[in-house]
Design an enzyme around this catalytic site. Structure first.
Site, PDB file in Angstrom:
ATOM      1  N   GLN A 101      10.434 -42.483  72.111  1.00  0.00           N
ATOM      2  CA  GLN A 101      11.090 -43.401  71.181  1.00  0.00           C
ATOM      3  C   GLN A 101      10.111 -44.244  70.377  1.00  0.00           C
ATOM      4  O   GLN A 101      10.412 -44.663  69.267  1.00  0.00           O
ATOM      5  CB  GLN A 101      12.062 -44.310  71.944  1.00  0.00           C
ATOM      6  CG  GLN A 101      13.295 -43.577  72.471  1.00  0.00           C
ATOM      7  CD  GLN A 101      14.193 -43.009  71.377  1.00  0.00           C
ATOM      8  OE1 GLN A 101      14.197 -43.472  70.241  1.00  0.00           O
ATOM      9  NE2 GLN A 101      14.941 -41.962  71.715  1.00  0.00           N
TER      10      GLN A 101
ATOM     11  N   CYS B   6      33.000 -42.266  79.318  1.00  0.00           N
ATOM     12  CA  CYS B   6      34.074 -41.475  78.727  1.00  0.00           C
ATOM     13  C   CYS B   6      33.616 -40.706  77.481  1.00  0.00           C
ATOM     14  O   CYS B   6      34.362 -39.909  76.926  1.00  0.00           O
ATOM     15  CB  CYS B   6      35.268 -42.363  78.404  1.00  0.00           C
ATOM     16  SG  CYS B   6      34.834 -44.057  78.079  1.00  0.00           S
TER      17      CYS B   6
END
Lengths: 493, 493
Positions: free
Chosen positions: A177, A320
């Protein structure tokens, strides 16, 4: 359309595109062949290695090209562990490493090795003293990211590298990153990166192994890339990766400052624009372009779709939104809320106007999802407590069109009877954020000091119920099996 | 310039180039993300999988994309062996497999497994009955190439697949060289390929695993490519690979017939144009575009450079052209000459005129290298024997500007004294082809039935001295340590 998922992948940088096109015409042959096409390919490969090594601040002969950042990590970790087998079998990593590191750690464990995860604080940062204590006689390798991919927190890599050097333990730094923004400082031993994170093409990872570091890649190898990346190399992509890394670095300081200001604006304004939101990660020691926040009473996947429909592509660490049922291990290690999690990572060139439009759109998107789930603002610790009408009873699951919203409950909540006891909420069989929504409603129905027991079997509840308590000021009294105990603030409990 | 090294790598097919350009713009995002850029990437990946699976004659969900053909082999072999660990620990391969297969086999051996190499005949072909015998109770996996990468010989893969199916042993077919020409027939279990072999981009391997075949890749994995290729995928390259495979297949029949005729021309004419040359590999059951021959008394590296200077890029399995000191394991397994080895593999679109020019240039290139090494035509078995002037003595090494060439020796050789004994030639410390050149000279100096002992420590001598005897008709009487015994033909020995 605004693409705010730079930390996942970036479109090809114009310099990379140009280099790729030139190199597919010039660098397609096998660089190991002595004929002219092979020699031409070899020259391109050598030049790319020089360029990339300069950006990593290492020697060209210390740098191997692999087929991805993940491959670089797997080979780097496996190679260092194999070579140091006699020194020890323990791999020390932070608890917030990229999953590729943790997968390599699991492989090491399956082979009889030990994996030691160093905990992080609520911002996702490790403590250098604790890291130093984790190193020991039997430690074969330590592995730390330069900056976290989900929350942007920068690790004290230079100091950790010194601590490792003193302990005689090689340190592998996962710089995926941070590499676009600058080289990694300190006496690291191995370093990895991934080209598509800076606008290079996919299919290129970097693995630097300092001279003198013992290294023996496991698995079959050949003579290519010093035995670290078997198979025919991808020279056009490698050339494009090196050229674009140099180009991105030339713009890094100015662009980093510009994006840092835009991220500061998001960090400052989101909590005011969206109630019950937690901005996570270190506010200062962080990547310039990345910010993550979580919104209570929101389904991460639904929020992503709402933002996508509004023209914004973001990411999420909510359970989710992924194929698995567990929330992001990074958020879990930090002990922060995972539900309604949104990661915004701005690509270079992001306009101020795009960020402002995002801030305009976000509150409506969150409200829409909350309304759909039947959730609203929850009662804060200091707000009036809700009526304890169902005290002692067990409410039904969260589904049902006509159930009150938490907002309704908070609105109708008035002076509760003192010490009116307990509510048990059965949210088993429901997924995040429904258990927390039910908890928020129930808290509105017990008096200050009253107890809510939540029955929940969704893995995310283990993280989100304590995080909800931390955010709202109610007291989390522990969990046992699928039962969570929460005491309403302001009471005697 | 004529590039005749297609079997090593091909330049990007125009269809691949076009697809790559489109897909870097459309397919750069993470296909696992639910946002629109991710969905677009996912659609491209799915479409590429459909296309490539059709070309392999398998189901899309049976096909994984890897980062190279080598990775496909390593993962395919490792995954099948791991999953079948309880069935057995023996890996059966042909002796002429690609080095990537043999490397995987060595890794298997290091981990306690067994590697069983099935021998090939002088054309490089395995025998199906022998293969069937090699399979047994403890056999975990069999691995056979569809066609050889060095000599072009096609293996009886369909029959081998049936034999393996009957024995309940999964067969992995390395189809890297044949895939551009057509799908692999028969009930194979796993199949691998490599895109840059058909003009697709580098960085793409194919690994098909038939439904029902047990498979558990070793090493760290993630959720990508069914756990077979961890790390961020290279969708632009995958799209280009699939599109170009379809394009190449559309032209395969016509182009294959055309190149087959050109290769037949080379096979037919080389032995006449260049004395002391052996064309190897099966003349009929072979890849359409590939032919390999070896030239006595020639240094493979020098010949490659001479051909390169004349405008032809070819490859070689001679030991002196690679980094290692051992000659091609393929030529060794076939028992054919390795010195002065040249592989010609024609790319699609090769013109007749290029092949004719190659045949014009080749004799001069070989003669030039031979002259430089001080070698010429050697005495054939039927030719007059040379004078045995040094009989019983030991000659110096091959170096030295004023030593006679074999041609000189042959020319001056007249009626030798009958039974004039033995010569010992000390060629230790010299590399191929010098020991064979010295042998040829010495044979000219002993009478028919006379014995030449060659002392040689170059690894290639083990292959090339017997091969020289086979080609010239002299009798190879065996080797002991670094001593080789050759008896001149026509005598009583």
């Amino acid at each position: 359309m605004s693409y705010f998922d730079a930390a996942s992948s970036l479109p090809l940088h114009p310099v990379a595109r140009q280099a790729l096109l030139a190199a597919v015409d010039e660098g397609w042959a096998d660089p190991a062949r002595p004929h002219r096409e092979g020699r031409r390919a070899r020259m391109l490969l050598d030049a790319a290695r020089e360029t990339a090594a300069e950006a990593l601040d290492c020697r060209p002969d210390e740098l191997r090209f692999t087929s991805s950042g993940t491959q670089a990590l797997h080979t780097g970790i496996g190679g260092a562990l194999t070579a140091r087998r006699r020194a020890g079998r323990r791999l020390v990593v932070s608890a917030v490493e990229h999953s590729a590191v943790l997968h390599a750690g699991e492989t090491h464990e399956r082979a009889g090795g030990l994996l030691h995860q160093v905990e992080v604080d609520r911002t996702g940062r490790i403590d250098v003293q604790e890291w130093a204590r984790a190193l020991g006689e039997d430690c074969a390798l330590a592995c730390l990211q330069s900056a976290n991919h989900e929350v942007g927190t920068v690790q004290p890599v230079a100091r950790v590298a010194e601590v490792c050097a003193e302990a005689g333990v090689p340190l592998l730094v996962d710089a995926a990153q941070s590499l676009p923004w600058g080289p990694v400082e300190g006496p690291w031993s191995l370093l990895t990166g991934s080209a598509h994170k800076w606008g290079g093409p996919p299919g290129v990872g970097l693995l630097a192994v300092r001279k003198g570091v013992r290294f023996a890649p496991p698995g079959p190898v050949d003579e290519r890339e010093s035995g670290a990346a078997p198979g025919f190399g991808n020279i056009p992509a490698v050339v494009a990766a090196a050229a674009s890394l140099r180009a991105v670095r030339a713009e890094a300081e100015a662009e980093g400052a510009r994006l840092r200001a835009l991220v500061d604006r998001i960090r400052a304004r989101v909590p005011g624009l969206v109630p019950d939101t937690e901005v996570v990660g270190d506010p200062v020691r962080r990547l310039p372009h990345l910010v993550t926040f979580s919104c209570l009473y929101v389904d991460g996947e639904a929020l992503l779709h709402a933002l996508d429909a509004a023209g914004f592509s973001v990411s999420s660490g909510s359970s989710c939104t992924s194929g698995t049922l567990t929330p992001s291990h990074v958020l879990r290690a930090m002990g922060v809320l995972s539900e309604g999690n949104v990661r915004v990572s701005l690509p270079p060139g992001t306009q101020e106007s795009e960020v402002d439009r995002f801030l305009q759109v976000l509150p409506g998107a969150v409200a829409e999802v909350r309304a759909r789930l039947g959730a609203g603002a929850a009662p804060a610790a200091g707000a009036g407590a809700g009526a304890a009408e169902d005290a002692g009873g067990t409410t039904a699951g969260a589904a049902g069109p006509d159930r009150d919203t938490a907002a309704d409950v908070a609105a109708t909540a008035a002076t509760p009877p003192e010490g009116a006891g307990e509510i048990t909420v059965d949210a088993r069989g429901t997924l995040c954020p429904l258990p927390v929504i039910e908890l928020a409603k129930a808290v509105g129905r017990v008096p200050a000091g009253g107890l809510v027991r939540v029955l929940a079997d969704d893995e995310a509840a283990r993280l989100d119920i304590p995080a909800w308590c931390e955010m709202t000021g109610h007291a989390f009294e522990g969990a046992e099996g699928t039962e969570y105990r929460v005491r309403r603030a302001g009471g005697t409990g």
